[in-house]
Write a protein that holds these residues in place. Structure first.
Motif, PDB file in Angstrom:
ATOM      1  N   VAL A 250       0.832  -1.279  -0.030  1.00  0.00           N
ATOM      2  CA  VAL A 250      -0.153  -0.158  -0.207  1.00  0.00           C
ATOM      3  C   VAL A 250       0.805   1.316   0.023  1.00  0.00           C
ATOM      4  O   VAL A 250       0.608   2.297  -0.940  1.00  0.00           O
ATOM      5  CB  VAL A 250      -1.018   0.182   1.073  1.00  0.00           C
ATOM      6  CG1 VAL A 250      -1.820   1.328   1.309  1.00  0.00           C
ATOM      7  CG2 VAL A 250      -1.969  -1.142   1.125  1.00  0.00           C
ATOM      8  N   VAL A 251       1.734   1.383   1.006  1.00  0.00           N
ATOM      9  CA  VAL A 251       2.703   2.382   1.052  1.00  0.00           C
ATOM     10  C   VAL A 251       3.576   2.625  -0.347  1.00  0.00           C
ATOM     11  O   VAL A 251       3.421   3.729  -0.921  1.00  0.00           O
ATOM     12  CB  VAL A 251       3.661   2.338   2.172  1.00  0.00           C
ATOM     13  CG1 VAL A 251       4.508   3.586   2.268  1.00  0.00           C
ATOM     14  CG2 VAL A 251       2.848   2.433   3.582  1.00  0.00           C
ATOM     15  N   ASN A 258       2.480   9.562  -6.447  1.00  0.00           N
ATOM     16  CA  ASN A 258       2.640  10.910  -5.959  1.00  0.00           C
ATOM     17  C   ASN A 258       3.333  11.649  -7.258  1.00  0.00           C
ATOM     18  O   ASN A 258       4.517  11.411  -7.555  1.00  0.00           O
ATOM     19  CB  ASN A 258       3.721  10.846  -4.991  1.00  0.00           C
ATOM     20  CG  ASN A 258       3.821  12.192  -4.301  1.00  0.00           C
ATOM     21  OD1 ASN A 258       3.470  13.191  -5.038  1.00  0.00           O
ATOM     22  ND2 ASN A 258       4.543  12.337  -3.097  1.00  0.00           N
ATOM     23  N   THR A 259       2.444  12.383  -7.820  1.00  0.00           N
ATOM     24  CA  THR A 259       2.764  13.151  -9.395  1.00  0.00           C
ATOM     25  C   THR A 259       3.903  13.979  -8.805  1.00  0.00           C
ATOM     26  O   THR A 259       4.658  14.745  -9.782  1.00  0.00           O
ATOM     27  CB  THR A 259       1.701  14.006  -9.557  1.00  0.00           C
ATOM     28  OG1 THR A 259       0.994  14.843  -8.491  1.00  0.00           O
ATOM     29  CG2 THR A 259       0.509  12.985  -9.980  1.00  0.00           C
ATOM     30  N   LEU A 359       2.174   1.245 -12.112  1.00  0.00           N
ATOM     31  CA  LEU A 359       1.093   1.585 -11.154  1.00  0.00           C
ATOM     32  C   LEU A 359       0.734   3.136 -11.057  1.00  0.00           C
ATOM     33  O   LEU A 359       0.028   3.420 -10.193  1.00  0.00           O
ATOM     34  CB  LEU A 359       1.262   0.706  -9.860  1.00  0.00           C
ATOM     35  CG  LEU A 359       1.523  -0.373  -9.724  1.00  0.00           C
ATOM     36  CD1 LEU A 359       1.998  -0.834  -8.708  1.00  0.00           C
ATOM     37  CD2 LEU A 359       0.209  -1.131 -10.277  1.00  0.00           C
ATOM     38  N   ARG A 360       1.447   3.992 -11.702  1.00  0.00           N
ATOM     39  CA  ARG A 360       1.196   5.187 -11.493  1.00  0.00           C
ATOM     40  C   ARG A 360       0.409   5.868 -12.145  1.00  0.00           C
ATOM     41  O   ARG A 360      -0.476   7.016 -11.604  1.00  0.00           O
ATOM     42  CB  ARG A 360       2.746   5.951 -11.852  1.00  0.00           C
ATOM     43  CG  ARG A 360       2.684   7.603 -11.504  1.00  0.00           C
ATOM     44  CD  ARG A 360       3.939   8.247 -11.714  1.00  0.00           C
ATOM     45  NE  ARG A 360       3.958   9.520 -11.293  1.00  0.00           N
ATOM     46  CZ  ARG A 360       4.946  10.405 -11.183  1.00  0.00           C
ATOM     47  NH1 ARG A 360       6.268   9.711 -11.182  1.00  0.00           N
ATOM     48  NH2 ARG A 360       5.118  11.606 -10.675  1.00  0.00           N
ATOM     49  N   THR A 361       0.079   5.640 -13.392  1.00  0.00           N
ATOM     50  CA  THR A 361      -1.011   5.816 -14.207  1.00  0.00           C
ATOM     51  C   THR A 361      -1.883   5.074 -14.711  1.00  0.00           C
ATOM     52  O   THR A 361      -1.346   3.880 -15.052  1.00  0.00           O
ATOM     53  CB  THR A 361      -0.616   6.953 -15.301  1.00  0.00           C
ATOM     54  OG1 THR A 361       0.219   6.016 -16.080  1.00  0.00           O
ATOM     55  CG2 THR A 361       0.509   8.175 -14.738  1.00  0.00           C
ATOM     56  N   ASN A 362      -3.107   5.377 -14.957  1.00  0.00           N
ATOM     57  CA  ASN A 362      -4.024   4.239 -15.801  1.00  0.00           C
ATOM     58  C   ASN A 362      -5.244   5.252 -16.461  1.00  0.00           C
ATOM     59  O   ASN A 362      -5.332   6.327 -16.193  1.00  0.00           O
ATOM     60  CB  ASN A 362      -4.531   3.143 -15.147  1.00  0.00           C
ATOM     61  CG  ASN A 362      -5.174   3.598 -13.841  1.00  0.00           C
ATOM     62  OD1 ASN A 362      -5.666   4.977 -13.819  1.00  0.00           O
ATOM     63  ND2 ASN A 362      -5.720   2.699 -12.964  1.00  0.00           N
ATOM     64  N   LYS A 500      15.830  19.714  -4.573  1.00  0.00           N
ATOM     65  CA  LYS A 500      14.992  20.670  -5.419  1.00  0.00           C
ATOM     66  C   LYS A 500      13.844  19.740  -5.777  1.00  0.00           C
ATOM     67  O   LYS A 500      12.950  20.289  -6.775  1.00  0.00           O
ATOM     68  CB  LYS A 500      15.642  21.049  -6.645  1.00  0.00           C
ATOM     69  CG  LYS A 500      17.165  21.934  -6.452  1.00  0.00           C
ATOM     70  CD  LYS A 500      17.645  22.470  -7.509  1.00  0.00           C
ATOM     71  CE  LYS A 500      18.954  23.454  -7.197  1.00  0.00           C
ATOM     72  NZ  LYS A 500      19.544  23.831  -8.294  1.00  0.00           N
ATOM     73  N   GLU A 501      13.662  18.432  -5.363  1.00  0.00           N
ATOM     74  CA  GLU A 501      12.524  17.549  -5.701  1.00  0.00           C
ATOM     75  C   GLU A 501      12.673  17.306  -7.432  1.00  0.00           C
ATOM     76  O   GLU A 501      11.511  17.111  -7.778  1.00  0.00           O
ATOM     77  CB  GLU A 501      11.368  17.956  -5.372  1.00  0.00           C
ATOM     78  CG  GLU A 501      11.070  18.448  -3.735  1.00  0.00           C
ATOM     79  CD  GLU A 501       9.887  18.643  -3.506  1.00  0.00           C
ATOM     80  OE1 GLU A 501       8.745  19.011  -4.123  1.00  0.00           O
ATOM     81  OE2 GLU A 501       9.645  18.662  -2.209  1.00  0.00           O
TER      82      GLU A 501
END
Length: 566
Positions: A250-251, A258-259, A359-362, A500-501
């Motif tokens: 889950v985590v 997280n975009t 698993l980030r986008t669908n 700076k992410e």
């Protein structure tokens, strides 16, 4: 007529029998607080020493004409108990405390002469550590388990601890009680005592263990639902299996979505693959029926919690090779026709999975907003898993077997606010000479074994000298750190862009290891500075700086009078 002679086995006749011998307090104490008529004359003595040379200090005390000073080595008594009858509290060597148990083995004859065990005659001496319960019952440690035993009986297979002998200088004057007991002044060593080291460091291995931690945890679980407050009764989120699913699936899945994290496509695919592998491995271990439904298309009881978990998984779609695919189909492809689950334990598999996962986008449909939320939200993965695990007892991981104590971490107070009772122990000295009955001493005064980080423990004084930063160029680089190619590749991805992410760099593709030569002094400086950075940052949480350091200025000449200064 030939007569057959049957050989007979001749048993050795012991020189001494059990009735001839007795264990007494060490002879140097007989003319002090433990007199011949005192009740403690038959009780072995526990001595505390405060130097690392504790054996040398003990033997010098015996032969240096100050044997009666043994009376001053009594350990500290546990806090909150009577100083006269309360148990001793024995601290760890980390606190610069060492403990010896000592006694005299004597013959029951006028003058009470010493008896020295003879190995040639099959005699042995040792001591046993026993746990004493609140009702006075003694427990012997046999094969790592505490078993009830009579106080004056040696349990079969009971754990033994060695004893050594040391001479005692004669200190009695003619006509005194000491002389009548065999300690004339004109003899260099009229007596000997036995002593043994008390293994306080074994506290965790001998402390009472919880017999069935999983069963105890199961009894605390309450039903799942919004009206189930933590921590009593425990929510199913505390079930070890559900907790493992949250940590491993889950985590990480939430972080992948997280975009704001600038993850490269390769890192997304790599992370997505292992989230799915961990999810399938969890199902195989904790919900085998659901695993078999996904892989073998077996049936599940209609309306069961397992069926609900499968339906929840089957209703999710993810991106596989750029197209939408049911989550259950993707999970099935990880084990058929090739099983890639060994990757979750670090083992190799024949080749890599032939598909790419994201698993980030669908696209259609979007991932339900509740899917990765907490266990209180109906329809979430954690909620479905916790519901499916209801009624299934938790299992203790093999690596934790025998490590969970009855008292738990820290000194938890009782309901009345008083400190919780620690396990208490006694020691008995033992003489054996088969076939005679073993001779056991009276028990020592009861004692507790303190934890390594006990709050009441004295501090060991340690001086650590930090290097002078004026001599940085003189420090030899004597510490070599070798890195395999995989670690070097990861380290090259770590750049200031992270602050700076902007995510990780792509990293090197060349498979080269690396070895670095560093200075131990500079490593210490870095560790010291980083330590204070975190101490100051976390001070807002713990407020520990006032209790951590006591600084005192030390006047000294400058380390250098030439060249630049920092």
């Amino acid at each position: 007529m030939t007569q057959t002679v049957i050989p007979t086995r001749v048993l050795p006749i012991p020189k001494h029998t059990s009735a001839d011998l007795q264990w007494l307090a060490p002879s140097p104490l007989w003319q002090g607080s433990v007199g011949p008529a005192a009740s403690g004359i038959a009780q072995p003595w526990i001595a505390e020493f405060r130097t690392d040379d504790f054996v040398g200090e003990f033997t010098r005390l015996l032969v240096g004409g100050h044997a009666d000073d043994l009376d001053q080595t009594s350990p500290a008594v546990a806090a909150g108990t009577s100083s006269a009858t309360g148990p001793f509290r024995l601290y760890q060597p980390l606190s610069m405390r060492y403990y010896l148990v000592t006694a005299t083995l004597a013959c029951r004859r006028p003058g009470i002469p010493d008896h020295l065990a003879s190995a040639q005659e099959g005699e042995r001496v040792f001591f046993v550590l026993r746990q004493r319960t609140t009702d006075g019952t003694e427990l012997a440690l046999v094969d790592g388990q505490w078993q009830p035993v009579a106080g004056d009986v040696l349990a079969e297979g009971e754990e033994e601890h060695p004893l050594h002998s040391a001479p005692v200088t004669g200190f009695g004057a003619p006509g005194t009680t000491a002389a009548r007991l065999g300690l004339p002044a004109d003899r260099q060593a009229a007596r000997r005592v036995y002593y043994g080291y008390i293994p306080v460091t074994r506290r965790e291995s001998v402390a009472p263990r919880m017999s069935d931690p999983a069963k105890t945890l199961e009894s605390l679980f309450g039903p799942l639902g919004p009206n189930n407050p933590l921590p009593t009764p425990l929510s199913m989120i505390e079930h070890p299996a559900v907790d493992a699913l949250v940590d491993r699936v889950v985590v990480p899945w939430t972080l992948l979505r997280n975009t704001q994290l600038a993850l490269s496509p390769r890192n997304i695919q790599y992370g997505s693959l292992f989230v799915l592998l961990d999810l399938m491995a969890w199902l195989k271990q904790e919900q085998l029926a659901v695993y078999q439904r996904i892989v073998l298309n077996t049936g599940l009881p209609s309306g069961s919690v397992a069926q609900k978990l499968f339906d929840g998984l089957n209703g999710i779609e993810i991106r596989v090779d750029g197209a939408d695919q049911k989550l259950t189909t993707a999970l099935s492809g990880l084990v058929t026709p090739t099983d890639y689950l060994p990757l979750t334990t670090g083992d190799d598999t024949p080749g890599s999975p032939p598909h790419t996962y994201d698993l980030r986008t669908n696209t259609s449909p979007a991932l339900p907003a509740t899917w990765l939320l907490g266990h209180q939200v109906a329809g979430s993965l954690t909620n479905l898993a916790a519901d499916a695990m209801t009624g299934i007892p938790p299992r203790l991981p093999p690596e934790l077997e025998g490590m969970i104590g009855l008292q738990g971490p820290g000194r938890t107070p009782n309901a009345d606010g008083a400190p919780a009772a620690e396990a208490r122990y006694v020691i008995r000295m033992v003489w054996t000479s088969p076939p005679c009955r073993p001779v056991l001493s009276e028990p020592t005064r009861a004692f507790e074994l303190a934890r390594a980080m006990d709050a009441d423990a004295p501090a060991r004084p340690i001086l650590i000298q930090m290097p002078d930063i004026n001599n940085l160029r003189q420090f030899n680089r004597g510490v070599a750190i070798e890195m395999p190619p995989s670690l070097r590749k990861v380290l090259t991805q770590v750049t200031p862009k992270i602050l700076k992410e902007e995510g990780l760099d792509q990293g090197l593709e060349v498979q080269l290891g690396k070895i670095c030569s560093l200075s131990l002094q500079i490593i210490m400086l870095v560790a010291f500075i980083v330590m204070f950075i975190f101490l100051i940052l976390l001070n807002i949480v713990f407020w520990w700086l006032p209790f951590l350091k006591i600084c005192f200025p030390v006047p000294m000449p400058a380390s250098t009078t030439k060249g630049p200064k920092p």
